[in-house]
Design an enzyme around this catalytic site. Sequence first.
Site, short mmCIF file in Angstrom:
data_model
loop_
_atom_site.label_atom_id
_atom_site.label_comp_id
_atom_site.label_asym_id
_atom_site.label_seq_id
_atom_site.Cartn_x
_atom_site.Cartn_y
_atom_site.Cartn_z
N ASP A 87 -28.78 77.06 16.72
CA ASP A 87 -27.72 77.17 15.71
C ASP A 87 -26.69 76.06 15.84
O ASP A 87 -25.93 75.80 14.91
CB ASP A 87 -27.06 78.55 15.82
CG ASP A 87 -26.26 78.91 14.57
OD1 ASP A 87 -26.73 78.60 13.47
OD2 ASP A 87 -25.17 79.50 14.71
N SER A 93 -23.35 79.31 8.58
CA SER A 93 -24.73 79.76 8.47
C SER A 93 -24.82 80.92 7.49
O SER A 93 -24.00 81.84 7.51
CB SER A 93 -25.26 80.20 9.84
OG SER A 93 -25.16 79.16 10.78
N GLN A 140 -33.07 77.27 8.49
CA GLN A 140 -31.77 77.90 8.26
C GLN A 140 -31.12 77.27 7.04
O GLN A 140 -31.11 76.05 6.89
CB GLN A 140 -30.84 77.73 9.47
CG GLN A 140 -29.51 78.45 9.30
CD GLN A 140 -28.58 78.27 10.49
OE1 GLN A 140 -27.60 77.53 10.41
NE2 GLN A 140 -28.89 78.94 11.60
#
Length: 286
Positions: A205, A229, A279
Amino acid sequence: MSSRVQRVLDTLSIEQVGRDEFQGSSLPMPHGRVYGGQVLAQALLAAAATVPDDRPGPRLPHSVHGYFLRPGDIDVPITFAVERMRDGRSFTARRTHALQGGQPILSMISSFQLEQPGLDHQDAPPDVPDPEEIAVSGDVLTALDHPLGTFWGRYGAFDIRHVEPQIYLRPATRRTDVQHVWMKARGPLPDDEVLHRALLAYACDQVVLEPVLRRHGTGWATPGLSVASLDHAMWWHRKARADEWLLYAQASPSAQGGRGLGTAQVFDRGGALVATIAQEGMVRLP
């Protein structure tokens, strides 16, 4: 063990408070919001704790699909409520809600599989320099007078090394969505395959949306940049250790409507494709 790594392991060590309910704390992020990779890893570990321990081997996570619904508050404990969706002969499915104040901040479905033989192929790894030939990317952050820069530069649990010039302080001179990053934990980890997979989710991430910024000639220090995100998908293909070098071969197929998509293929040092990540994030510029 590195104190940086131990800090993350302590945070990921969630407490079981009911048959399918767990509670966890958060890393002290300087902006006061829960780090997405942390809650993603915690949710996976909560789901894994409800999976039957089959013989002759365990069921390991092979995919997750999650949505970040609300920003989390680092000062409020997170409750992880797990729903047992299915226990089949080979596969197990779980839904996990990460809750604060009764409201979900993350909703995620994870799937686990008993190890089995089958078809086997993979993409070839890219030809890039070895990590020992590349400077530690975070070194540029340690002296930076910025709360996030200070946190990741001094307390980041992963050694991150960008093959292409890093974009922490300034944009890259060449606009491209191609990015290669070597990454590993800053200390040895326990021999727990589920933990290693959770730590891959935790670590990615930090970099997965960088190809979006790189493609548009911007960097993390761009004034007015807003990134968050939105959703996360990850597939684990083969066993890997988060305390050994892993290469993230990244790209960004698309950006539109204030959203950007980042992807990554993760290879181990021997060239095995161990995971694939996608993502989408909110990416807004002034």
